[in-house]
Design a protein around this motif. Structure first.
Motif, PDB file in Angstrom:
ATOM      1  N   VAL A  90       0.823  -1.210   0.000  1.00 34.44           N
ATOM      2  CA  VAL A  90       0.000   0.000   0.000  1.00 34.44           C
ATOM      3  C   VAL A  90       0.865   1.271   0.000  1.00 34.44           C
ATOM      4  CG1 VAL A  90      -2.039  -1.056   1.036  1.00 34.44           C
ATOM      5  CG2 VAL A  90      -0.200  -0.236   2.532  1.00 34.44           C
ATOM      6  N   HIS A  91       2.130   1.145  -0.404  1.00 31.10           N
ATOM      7  CA  HIS A  91       3.064   2.285  -0.418  1.00 31.10           C
ATOM      8  C   HIS A  91       3.281   2.844   0.984  1.00 31.10           C
ATOM      9  CE1 HIS A  91       3.275   2.402  -4.798  1.00 31.10           C
ATOM     10  NE2 HIS A  91       1.979   2.182  -4.787  1.00 31.10           N
ATOM     11  N   SER A  92       3.297   1.945   1.974  1.00 24.14           N
ATOM     12  CA  SER A  92       3.576   2.351   3.354  1.00 24.14           C
ATOM     13  C   SER A  92       5.067   2.155   3.639  1.00 24.14           C
ATOM     14  CB  SER A  92       2.777   1.470   4.318  1.00 24.14           C
ATOM     15  OG  SER A  92       3.378   0.171   4.379  1.00 24.14           O
ATOM     16  N   ASP A 135       7.513  -1.079 -12.256  1.00 22.54           N
ATOM     17  CA  ASP A 135       8.273   0.187 -12.211  1.00 22.54           C
ATOM     18  C   ASP A 135       8.878   0.469 -10.838  1.00 22.54           C
ATOM     19  OD1 ASP A 135       7.807   0.717 -14.887  1.00 22.54           O
ATOM     20  OD2 ASP A 135       6.276   2.239 -14.522  1.00 22.54           O
ATOM     21  N   CYS A 136       8.118   0.229  -9.738  1.00 20.45           N
ATOM     22  CA  CYS A 136       8.660   0.451  -8.401  1.00 20.45           C
ATOM     23  C   CYS A 136       9.912  -0.409  -8.213  1.00 20.45           C
ATOM     24  CB  CYS A 136       7.639   0.079  -7.335  1.00 20.45           C
ATOM     25  SG  CYS A 136       6.236   1.207  -7.298  1.00 20.45           S
ATOM     26  N   ARG A 157       6.926   6.587  -2.775  1.00 20.93           N
ATOM     27  CA  ARG A 157       6.389   6.922  -1.444  1.00 20.93           C
ATOM     28  C   ARG A 157       7.086   6.109  -0.359  1.00 20.93           C
ATOM     29  NH1 ARG A 157       1.939   6.551  -4.603  1.00 20.93           N
ATOM     30  NH2 ARG A 157       0.749   8.447  -4.940  1.00 20.93           N
ATOM     31  N   GLY A 158       7.250   4.801  -0.625  1.00 23.22           N
ATOM     32  CA  GLY A 158       7.907   3.931   0.356  1.00 23.22           C
ATOM     33  C   GLY A 158       9.352   4.336   0.576  1.00 23.22           C
ATOM     34  N   ILE A 163      11.132   2.798   3.836  1.00 29.09           N
ATOM     35  CA  ILE A 163      10.760   1.386   3.978  1.00 29.09           C
ATOM     36  C   ILE A 163      12.005   0.494   3.971  1.00 29.09           C
ATOM     37  CG2 ILE A 163      10.357   1.192   1.462  1.00 29.09           C
ATOM     38  CD1 ILE A 163       8.367  -0.769   4.041  1.00 29.09           C
ATOM     39  N   ILE A 164      13.030   0.916   3.211  1.00 24.01           N
ATOM     40  CA  ILE A 164      14.255   0.095   3.119  1.00 24.01           C
ATOM     41  C   ILE A 164      14.967   0.060   4.470  1.00 24.01           C
ATOM     42  CG2 ILE A 164      16.562   0.014   2.074  1.00 24.01           C
ATOM     43  CD1 ILE A 164      15.245   1.014  -0.549  1.00 24.01           C
TER      44      ILE A 164
END
Ligand SMILES: [Zn+2]
Length: 287
Positions: A90-92, A135-136, A157-158, A163-164
């Protein structure tokens, strides 16, 4: 005098087996029994606009064909498709630790995924983690000593929300009393050749990330370069970061699904990681 030990080479290579093309770290699989792979759109049974190795349910493809494609990929690596674990994506910047209780979440239908997260981490054998991309930036982390894997969905967004770094922290938290030996793999994704952004986003990123000369080129952002910076900041030594070469999803739209190049309706390739078996010490030491 003992010869200096050469660092191991965990490079991703491009393979085609039974008409299916994918990237894999062969040395990691042979030496450590750990699977790291990034699929392409080549192979499989889905029809346009999902042709043909679409591995995601949420894009509007026939779910039976998605299941067949997942089975085709799993067969290559001796995995059971029903044990795959998927994230909702969810692009969190949220991460889930996957245990035996989670086996099969999202494997057979869209509804079962682990909710609200964009990265999965596990130290359990034979639980394939699988996330989906067009693409992400897909990133896979591996801790070699405790044998932990993480698959990360790095959209802009992540990546902005780190997120990494959050996934790397979670990996290290499973092995806190020892220095982690981290490897990272960056898979097919939109390159700085094609990722044009508006001024607002470029400005937002410039406030958030230093060294813009390395990742901002006119109106194009190099997400992979930012991912690399975040990996290094998270404790992955730069030489331990392996990326596929010449794998911009948009430039090579015949090989990869690309949200941008395909105009929004398209399939998804997968980033998959799994701890398959105990390390093969002879091969692991042959460095
Ligand atoms: Zn490109």
């Amino acid at each position: 005098m003992r010869p200096l030990q050469q660092p191991a080479n965990y490079d991703l290579t491009f393979e085609t087996v039974n008409g299916i093309s994918y990237y894999i770290s062969k040395h990691l699989l042979e030496g450590h029994g750990i699977l790291v792979t990034f699929t392409t759109r080549i192979g499989g049974v889905s029809r346009a606009p999902y042709s043909s190795l679409n591995l995601a349910f949420h894009v509007g493809d026939d779910p039976e064909l998605v299941l067949e494609n997942r089975e085709i990929v799993c067969n290559l690596f001796g995995l059971e498709p029903a044990r795959i674990v998927c994230a909702e994506q969810v692009h969190s910047n949220e991460v889930a630790i996957v245990t035996k209780r989670d086996i099969g979440k999202g494997a057979l239908s869209l509804g079962g995924t682990i909710k609200g997260v964009d990265a999965l981490v596990t130290d359990q054998r034979m639980i394939p983690l699988s996330l989906y991309f067009a693409d992400c930036v897909p990133v896979i982390l591996v801790e070699l000593q405790k044998r932990i894997v993480s698959v990360i969905h790095g959209g802009w967004r992540g990546i902005y929300g780190n997120i990494i770094g959050n996934a790397a922290k979670t990996v290290v938290s499973l092995w806190p009393e020892h220095p982690a030996e981290l490897l990272a793999f960056i898979g097919p994704s939109i390159g700085d050749c094609c990722f044009q952004v508006g001024e607002d986003l470029a400005r937002t990123f410039s406030k958030r990330f230093r060294n813009s000369e390395s990742w901002l080129h006119g109106d194009r952002i190099d997400l992979r370069e930012i991912a690399r910076m975040q990996l290094v900041e998270s404790g992955v030594p730069a030489p331990n970061i392996y990326a596929c070469e010449d794998c911009c999803t948009s430039c090579h739209n015949d090989s990869f699904f690309s949200y941008r190049a395909d105009g929004g309706t398209t399939g998804r390739q997968a980033a998959m990681a799994a701890i398959l078996r105990k390390p093969n010490s002879q091969v692991a030491n042959r460095q």
